[in-house]
Design an enzyme around this catalytic site. Sequence first.
Site, PDB file in Angstrom:
ATOM      1  N   ASP A  36       0.835  -1.196   0.000  1.00  0.00           N
ATOM      2  CA  ASP A  36       0.000   0.000   0.000  1.00  0.00           C
ATOM      3  C   ASP A  36       0.874   1.251   0.000  1.00  0.00           C
ATOM      4  OD1 ASP A  36      -2.339   1.529   0.051  1.00  0.00           O
ATOM      5  OD2 ASP A  36      -3.277   0.283   1.592  1.00  0.00           O
ATOM      6  N   ASP A  67     -10.917   2.653  -3.010  1.00  0.00           N
ATOM      7  CA  ASP A  67     -11.377   1.409  -2.405  1.00  0.00           C
ATOM      8  C   ASP A  67     -12.865   1.221  -2.674  1.00  0.00           C
ATOM      9  OD1 ASP A  67      -8.870   1.095  -1.380  1.00  0.00           O
ATOM     10  OD2 ASP A  67      -9.455   1.244   0.722  1.00  0.00           O
TER      11      ASP A  67
END
Length: 415
Positions: free
Chosen positions: A164, A225
Amino acid sequence: MCSCARMFSLGCLALVFELLPFTAALDNGLARTPPMGWLSWERFRCNMDCKNFPDECISERLFKNMADVMVRDGYLGAGYQYVIVDDCWLANERDASGRLQPDPDRFPSGIKALADYIHSKGLKFGIYEDFGTKTCEGFPGSEYYLQYDAQTFANWTVDYFKLDACSSNVHHYDDAAAVMGFWLNKTGRPILYSCCGAKYQESLGMKPDYKRIAKLCNIWRNYDDIDDSWDSVASIIEFYGKDHSNFIQVAGPGGFNDPDALIIGNYGLSPDQQRSQMALWSIMAAPLIMSADLRTIRPFSRALLLNRSAISINQDRLGAPGRRIDKIESIQVWTKAIEPKGSLAFIFHHSGLIPVQQLPVRFSIGLARLGLSSQGGYNITEVFDGRYIGTFKAADTLTVNVNPTGVFFGKAVPL
């Protein structure tokens, strides 16, 4: 002086590239078709309250339970291989030697033991970290420890690694991803590599270097997301339909765009919308990574996730990503080249975005407009149920009904 053998920082980056026998491509032989599996994040987020939610908190118990269900209920047999731990598995600090360690209460057996359990079921094991100093939820990140962490993951027999980009400078993410990819390769263990930098770069108005990303990573996120709502799914579909950064053209065997998890089986989608997500993720050659509670999933959703015909479109050996080729009022037209040669998977998606469109549409389109030109004609079937639609010539017109926010998912095979 920077000790780059163990750590990574922006000041070390130039020295790393100068001194390492660095290869530009990931070259790990993985993801020849989009990966399939299960991920904790969308459904279970960062639930660490194991006292009140013992079956839903991020813990070794959750991942073992999900592995058991994946084998028992046919997900592994359908191709879903990876069980992936997302954020919130870590302890608050590294150990005395600088190694990552899991939360001792929620993962008392350790990560290697969890990986061994997953592997004993015939599944593969995935894990999450962050390029920055902290993960998105504030746990220790991998900055200054890229080599060290890569070796730790290999020692734990990790098969899938997600990097990430919270708490970091996303302008430098691609360079960090390259260094991490180098260290992953150096471990000698095949580890599928999932990157997230493009997602943050796109959100800042940057234009990601997708050609480079495709050489560095097996899959790459490039949008927000996903949430458990149709609005979220629809925004992803529109982003991929526009393809404003030309990211579709770089995808293929070894590297795929990742629009995020399948939320089929959760709370936010109607049956038609669940069919739409499965169809579009299949035709986009997206990773099929589920994020639902497979222990309690409804039969309709389970059957949809296990639909072999849809999965076969996604897993087609050509690895060709589908794209949106047309918008005709409320209908989006998507196509994907598949085997055998000259065959085509296609979708008519009824976006149903405004009230006047909230009715089924009877949609007609000429086969030539889909790019079908074989003079011998085609057999056309509906993908989800295998229903035979008919034999058509290239000059013919196909007419079908499409529900609001639903799809017609078809396959044309030349005669």
